[in-house]
Scaffold this motif. Structure first.
Motif, PDB file in Angstrom:
ATOM      1  N   LEU A  99       4.886   4.020   4.956  1.00  9.17           N
ATOM      2  CA  LEU A  99       3.970   2.939   4.609  1.00  9.17           C
ATOM      3  C   LEU A  99       4.429   2.224   3.344  1.00  9.17           C
ATOM      4  N   ASN A 100       4.860   2.995   2.337  1.00 12.43           N
ATOM      5  CA  ASN A 100       5.348   2.371   1.104  1.00 12.43           C
ATOM      6  C   ASN A 100       6.613   1.571   1.348  1.00 12.43           C
ATOM      7  N   TYR A 101       7.474   2.063   2.242  1.00  9.62           N
ATOM      8  CA  TYR A 101       8.680   1.308   2.596  1.00  9.62           C
ATOM      9  C   TYR A 101       8.298  -0.032   3.216  1.00  9.62           C
ATOM     10  N   LEU A 102       7.338  -0.007   4.135  1.00 10.96           N
ATOM     11  CA  LEU A 102       6.905  -1.250   4.775  1.00 10.96           C
ATOM     12  C   LEU A 102       6.249  -2.181   3.766  1.00 10.96           C
ATOM     13  N   HIS A 162       7.996  -5.550   3.371  1.00 14.61           N
ATOM     14  CA  HIS A 162       6.866  -6.443   3.123  1.00 14.61           C
ATOM     15  C   HIS A 162       6.097  -6.739   4.403  1.00 14.61           C
ATOM     16  N   SER A 163       5.971  -5.737   5.264  1.00 13.66           N
ATOM     17  CA  SER A 163       5.225  -5.930   6.513  1.00 13.66           C
ATOM     18  C   SER A 163       4.465  -4.651   6.870  1.00 13.66           C
ATOM     19  N   LEU A 218       2.037  -1.104  10.895  1.00 17.82           N
ATOM     20  CA  LEU A 218       1.666   0.310  10.846  1.00 17.82           C
ATOM     21  C   LEU A 218       0.180   0.470  10.575  1.00 17.82           C
ATOM     22  N   GLU A 219      -0.379  -0.370   9.712  1.00 14.48           N
ATOM     23  CA  GLU A 219      -1.807  -0.297   9.428  1.00 14.48           C
ATOM     24  C   GLU A 219      -2.627  -0.501  10.699  1.00 14.48           C
ATOM     25  N   PHE A 220      -2.271  -1.522  11.455  1.00 14.58           N
ATOM     26  CA  PHE A 220      -3.022  -1.803  12.677  1.00 14.58           C
ATOM     27  C   PHE A 220      -2.847  -0.680  13.691  1.00 14.58           C
ATOM     28  N   PHE A 227      14.073   2.295   8.192  1.00 11.26           N
ATOM     29  CA  PHE A 227      13.483   3.265   7.265  1.00 11.26           C
ATOM     30  C   PHE A 227      14.350   4.512   7.166  1.00 11.26           C
ATOM     31  N   ILE A 228      14.809   5.036   8.296  1.00 13.89           N
ATOM     32  CA  ILE A 228      15.672   6.221   8.275  1.00 13.89           C
ATOM     33  C   ILE A 228      16.974   5.900   7.555  1.00 13.89           C
ATOM     34  N   ARG A 229      17.509   4.742   7.799  1.00 14.98           N
ATOM     35  CA  ARG A 229      18.721   4.316   7.097  1.00 14.98           C
ATOM     36  C   ARG A 229      18.470   4.274   5.592  1.00 14.98           C
ATOM     37  N   TRP A 230      17.280   3.857   5.210  1.00 16.59           N
ATOM     38  CA  TRP A 230      16.929   3.730   3.795  1.00 16.59           C
ATOM     39  C   TRP A 230      16.699   5.093   3.140  1.00 16.59           C
ATOM     40  N   VAL A 231      16.029   6.031   3.833  1.00 11.81           N
ATOM     41  CA  VAL A 231      15.709   7.313   3.212  1.00 11.81           C
ATOM     42  C   VAL A 231      16.939   8.204   3.066  1.00 11.81           C
TER      43      VAL A 231
END
Length: 406
Positions: A75-78, A83-84, A88-90, A233-237
């Motif tokens: 969620l923090n990544y998004l 910036h989207s 995930l929230e919905f 996200f996986i690429r980022w973590v």
């Protein structure tokens, strides 16, 4: 023959880490799932290459992964990187909404029948009036919040043509807020959906509050997360350092490469024994592995410290910025995301830091074992490529006879 094929497959899987590649960036249109295909196939059947099963989207959404790959990290990544967060929230809201709707009594459920996509575009005068009311009360500016005023506003604006059955549907006030927040144009978390899907959702929600009314939007959100946000996200973590630290690693690696070349060149021009030229090869190999790992977001120093990672700017608590604390600890349905990301408190605070503090920031352990394993794989790959790149370097400088010029 079958045994041979099985043995070969086992060997290939055992050495598959040698050819491991991080998930690719971007969304592949041919992999997208539309609403109709989702009714006959499981959306979860797709997992991007480079993502192990233990880091699948299902595992993350079920909160079975650890930092930095937990659902909070996603969620923090998004929020702060893509910036989207609205997708995930919905999605999470709909999952929770289905559970709460299923817990209703049969009498309450009967007031909100399931929506079928084959329903007529305009079911009737009453529903048409409901659509108009929903439109008039569901346009909000970015950054607005929802409270009892929204409910009173909706009740005060409802036309007399709307029947009691419409207003008595379960969760009608909540649905009005969801429309204003995620579906209506200009909403605080407006979803990136087509106008056709938006119209379909508005029409369906004017008829019923059943979860099926926005099921196609949930599929769109899951499709977006699964094929674009999750691989990114996986690429980022997998990376354990921030951009300033990565740039520092690039600079240090390039410096070692240049120093290695100069060292070997000076030793070649001198009368020193050829074995001394190995010092240049050492600096060349060190610079190569540092550059290769930095290219994939891995800092060797943090790996040597025991699989640690740098804290992201938004993860660093500030004693004098209470609002900034709330931005990290708030629920997924808050309104702390700013209109302009450059004005975010954590970004302003990070830009004011000296360069050295941004490079050598605080660190925390990488808790997820699968992420640590992927980092080890990238490190070993980098070491292998560094050795391969050093062999031609050695062949060139070791073959040249001493020039005896120095």
């Amino acid at each position: 023959m079958a045994n041979v094929d099985s043995t070969v497959g086992t060997v290939m899987m055992s050495f598959s880490w040698i050819f491991y590649q991080r998930p690719a960036k971007g969304l592949k249109p041919e992999d997208k799932l539309d609403y109709q295909s989702s009714l006959t196939s499981a959306p979860g059947a797709f997992t991007a290459a480079g993502i192990p099963p233990s880091l699948s989207l299902e595992k993350i959404l079920q909160n079975e992964t650890a930092s930095p790959c937990s659902i909070v990290d996603l969620l923090n990544y998004l929020r702060f990187i893509e910036h989207s967060p609205e997708h995930l929230e919905f999605y999470l809201w709909h999952e929770d909404y289905v559970k709460r709707f299923d817990a209703l009594t049969e009498e309450e459920k009967a007031r909100s029948p399931a929506w079928e996509s084959t329903k007529p575009a305009v079911p009737g005068k009453e529903t048409s009036s409901a659509v108009s009311t929903i439109r008039s009360t569901s346009t909000v500016s970015r950054g607005s919040s929802f409270d009892d005023k929204d409910r009173s506003s909706f009740n005060s604006k409802k036309p007399s043509t709307i029947g009691d059955e419409f207003l008595s549907q379960p969760f009608r006030a909540e649905i009005t807020q969801i429309i204003a927040r995620y579906i209506a144009p200009g909403g605080a978390r407006e979803l990136n959906i087509s106008s056709r899907d938006r119209e379909l959702a508005m029409q369906a929600l004017s008829y019923t509050t059943h979860p099926s009314a926005v099921f196609h939007l949930k599929i769109d959100c899951e499709n977006y997360i699964r094929h674009q946000s999750h691989p990114n996200f996986i690429r980022w973590v997998i990376a354990n350092c921030t951009e300033p630290r990565m740039n520092f690693a690039y600079s240090l690696g390039a410096t070692l490469l240049i120093f290695g070349v100069l060292t070997s060149l000076l030793l070649t021009l001198s009368s020193a024994p050829r074995a001394w030229r190995l010092f240049g090869a050492f600096f060349w190999a060190s610079g190569s592995i540092m550059l290769i790992c930095a290219w994939k977001g891995i800092c060797l120093v943090l790996m040597a410290m025991g699989h640690r990672r740098l804290l992201e700017p938004w993860e660093i608590a500030s004693n004098d910025l209470e609002d900034d604390k709330a931005s990290v600890t708030n629920s997924s349905f808050d309104d702390v995301i700013p209109d302009t990301w450059d004005d975010a408190p954590w970004m302003i605070r990070d830009k004011k830091k000296p360069w050295v503090r941004r490079v050598f920031a605080d660190t925390v352990p990488v808790e997820d074992s699968e992420v640590r394993w992927l980092q080890d794989v990238i490190l070993i790959q980098g070491l292998g490529l560094a050795i391969v790149s050093t062999l031609p370097f050695l062949a060139v400088f070791m073959a040249i006879p001493p020039a005896n010029l120095l």
